[in-house]
Design a protein around this motif. Structure first.
Motif, PDB file in Angstrom:
ATOM      1  N   ASP A  28      37.063  -8.337  -0.040  1.00  0.00           N
ATOM      2  CA  ASP A  28      37.858  -7.180  -0.450  1.00  0.00           C
ATOM      3  C   ASP A  28      39.210  -7.737  -0.910  1.00  0.00           C
ATOM      4  N   LEU A  29      39.235  -8.172  -2.148  1.00  0.00           N
ATOM      5  CA  LEU A  29      40.352  -8.983  -2.626  1.00  0.00           C
ATOM      6  C   LEU A  29      40.586  -8.742  -4.111  1.00  0.00           C
ATOM      7  N   VAL A  30      41.830  -8.561  -4.483  1.00  0.00           N
ATOM      8  CA  VAL A  30      42.210  -8.490  -5.887  1.00  0.00           C
ATOM      9  C   VAL A  30      43.033  -9.725  -6.208  1.00  0.00           C
ATOM     10  N   VAL A  31      42.569 -10.495  -7.162  1.00  0.00           N
ATOM     11  CA  VAL A  31      43.296 -11.694  -7.597  1.00  0.00           C
ATOM     12  C   VAL A  31      44.143 -11.337  -8.819  1.00  0.00           C
ATOM     13  N   ASP A  32      45.405 -11.683  -8.756  1.00  0.00           N
ATOM     14  CA  ASP A  32      46.322 -11.438  -9.869  1.00  0.00           C
ATOM     15  C   ASP A  32      46.077 -12.492 -10.943  1.00  0.00           C
ATOM     16  N   GLY A  33      45.377 -12.104 -12.006  1.00  0.00           N
ATOM     17  CA  GLY A  33      45.059 -13.045 -13.066  1.00  0.00           C
ATOM     18  C   GLY A  33      46.087 -13.114 -14.169  1.00  0.00           C
ATOM     19  N   SER A  34      47.214 -12.433 -13.993  1.00  0.00           N
ATOM     20  CA  SER A  34      48.219 -12.376 -15.058  1.00  0.00           C
ATOM     21  C   SER A  34      49.143 -13.584 -15.073  1.00  0.00           C
ATOM     22  N   GLY A  58      38.546  -9.703 -17.127  1.00  0.00           N
ATOM     23  CA  GLY A  58      39.546  -9.170 -18.042  1.00  0.00           C
ATOM     24  C   GLY A  58      39.793  -7.687 -17.800  1.00  0.00           C
ATOM     25  N   ASN A  59      40.935  -7.218 -18.266  1.00  0.00           N
ATOM     26  CA  ASN A  59      41.338  -5.831 -18.078  1.00  0.00           C
ATOM     27  C   ASN A  59      40.335  -4.864 -18.698  1.00  0.00           C
ATOM     28  N   LYS A  60      39.881  -3.901 -17.901  1.00  0.00           N
ATOM     29  CA  LYS A  60      38.985  -2.823 -18.324  1.00  0.00           C
ATOM     30  C   LYS A  60      37.586  -3.294 -18.744  1.00  0.00           C
ATOM     31  N   ALA A  79      40.773  -5.392 -28.449  1.00  0.00           N
ATOM     32  CA  ALA A  79      42.115  -5.208 -29.009  1.00  0.00           C
ATOM     33  C   ALA A  79      42.804  -3.994 -28.398  1.00  0.00           C
ATOM     34  N   TYR A  80      42.016  -3.032 -27.981  1.00  0.00           N
ATOM     35  CA  TYR A  80      42.568  -1.815 -27.377  1.00  0.00           C
ATOM     36  C   TYR A  80      42.900  -2.016 -25.897  1.00  0.00           C
ATOM     37  N   HIS A  81      42.083  -2.809 -25.187  1.00  0.00           N
ATOM     38  CA  HIS A  81      42.220  -2.898 -23.734  1.00  0.00           C
ATOM     39  C   HIS A  81      42.780  -4.221 -23.215  1.00  0.00           C
ATOM     40  N   SER A  82      42.488  -5.330 -23.881  1.00  0.00           N
ATOM     41  CA  SER A  82      42.767  -6.642 -23.288  1.00  0.00           C
ATOM     42  C   SER A  82      44.260  -6.960 -23.250  1.00  0.00           C
ATOM     43  N   SER A  83      44.647  -7.668 -22.178  1.00  0.00           N
ATOM     44  CA  SER A  83      46.031  -8.149 -22.050  1.00  0.00           C
ATOM     45  C   SER A  83      46.138  -9.624 -22.423  1.00  0.00           C
ATOM     46  N   ILE A  84      45.026 -10.241 -22.832  1.00  0.00           N
ATOM     47  CA  ILE A  84      45.012 -11.658 -23.210  1.00  0.00           C
ATOM     48  C   ILE A  84      45.645 -11.825 -24.591  1.00  0.00           C
ATOM     49  N   ASP A  85      46.429 -12.889 -24.731  1.00  0.00           N
ATOM     50  CA  ASP A  85      47.129 -13.168 -25.980  1.00  0.00           C
ATOM     51  C   ASP A  85      46.157 -13.776 -26.989  1.00  0.00           C
ATOM     52  N   PHE A  86      45.521 -12.911 -27.766  1.00  0.00           N
ATOM     53  CA  PHE A  86      44.555 -13.335 -28.774  1.00  0.00           C
ATOM     54  C   PHE A  86      44.490 -12.255 -29.843  1.00  0.00           C
TER      55      PHE A  86
END
Length: 363
Positions: A25-31, A87-89, A331-338
């Motif tokens: 039960d863990l959330v890893v901060d991938g940012s 990845g986000n969403k 492109a709508y959801h991701s927070s990755i720089d691409f």
């Protein structure tokens, strides 16, 4: 749900393979790298409690454009544990429970490293020794032959729902999740200028589905995302392995091959002049079919080889649309720089460039 360094509760369950997998039960901060390392440390405490925290070493992998990946080890880098943060969403269009099942099935078949843990927003699994392939190495002997052998092995796994190939249902799922209009005006302008509106995409998907399903191609358990970064080459063992089975499911058999050939063009700097020639494709297909059928390469029928060549190039069109729509969704959801918009348009442009030629191919 609290971040990993604040709260963690784990339970252990036994899988059919009898391998213990931690459910955390863990959330890893991938940012951030700091967040990735912190999460990896928490996971190590549960699955490698004998590893001394002060001696841990880390490596952040940057090849992916969907998820975040970090490796952690104690003494031997080849014994590292990988921690992948979704990845986000991405849960909107990837079945994460199915992905875990895939890893377990494939590990049992000798096609995937073991799964060590699952956590709220990711997985932890074993390291596959070797290096990722590149646009330069993927056509080298003996690498491409090893890839063909490994894919033949994968396609012989008797799992999944062969009555319902994933290609068009998943493509339509991506499409349905696309916004009618991007809030970011610069992104919306680029899409409008490209001509790939939702109405246009809907029309292309319908036409493509009608054309490809009429071929009546066989359906097998497939990887569905054999990009070059998902192919690991172990020179010592002369073996190719695949990683990242988040899209693993039954699909039309030529699709996996077509998708792989499309990836010869690369991702960061896409160049479709690298798409394999007919001669290379036929050599690759001969190797693949000989291992899939368990016959010598000389026994592969020339007419069957031509049929597969046609199938693969037709399904390369589906690969372009699939990942083109996927990229617009990212492109709508991701927070990755691409530049997902640019990548999506590039894939859809190549589909448009090749559509007439490949639609007219005859078996």
């Amino acid at each position: 749900m609290k971040i990993c360094h604040v709260f963690l509760r784990s339970t252990i369950r036994t899988l059919q393979s009898c391998r213990m997998v931690a459910n955390l039960d863990l959330v890893v901060d991938g940012s951030s790298i700091k967040g990735l390392k912190s999460g990896a440390r928490e996971i190590v405490r549960h699955i490698r409690p004998n590893w001394k925290e002060n001696d841990l070493q880390f490596k952040v992998y940057t090849d992916g454009i969907t998820n975040q990946l970090i490796g952690v080890w104690h003494e031997d880098q080849n014994d590292q544990i990988l921690v992948r943060v979704y990845g986000n969403k991405t849960e909107l269009f990837i079945d994460r429970n199915l992905e875990k099942k895939n890893v377990q099935i494939l590990n049992k078949a000798g096609c995937s490293p073991p799964l060590y843990a699952s956590f709220t927003n990711g997985l932890s699994y074993g390291f596959t020794k070797g290096v990722t392939t590149t646009t330069a190495t993927i056509t080298e002997d003996p690498i491409w032959q090893a890839v063909a052998r490994e894919l033949a092995k994968l396609h012989k796994i008797e799992e999944g729902d062969r009555e319902n190939p994933m290609l068009f249902p998943k493509m339509k799922q991506f499409f349905d999740l696309l916004p009618s209009k991007f809030e970011d005006q610069s992104k919306q302008k680029r899409i409008e200028e490209s001509g790939y509106t939702k109405d246009k995409l809907a029309q292309e998907i319908e036409e493509l589905e009608s054309h490809l399903t009429s071929l009546k191609c066989p359906v097998v358990f497939s990887h569905n995302d054999i990009l070059l970064g998902n192919v690991i080459w172990d020179a010592m063992q002369q073996k190719a392995s695949f990683i990242d089975y988040e899209y693993g499911a039954c699909n039309y058999q030529p699709y996996d091959i077509a998708n792989h050939f499309n990836e010869f063009a690369g991702v960061d700097e896409v160049d479709y002049s690298r798409y394999p020639s007919k001669d290379f494709q036929k050599s690759w297909l001969r190797c693949y079919l000989s291992h899939y059928k368990g016959i010598s390469s000389s026994a592969v029928d020339a007419q069957e080889l031509e049929i597969w060549y046609v199938w693969v190039n037709k399904f390369s069109l589906a690969s372009h649309v699939f990942w083109g729509v996927w990229a617009l969704l990212q492109a709508y959801h991701s927070s990755i720089d691409f530049d997902f918009i640019g990548y999506g348009i590039t894939r859809l442009n190549e589909y448009s460039n090749k559509k007439k030629e490949y639609f007219h191919l005859k078996c």
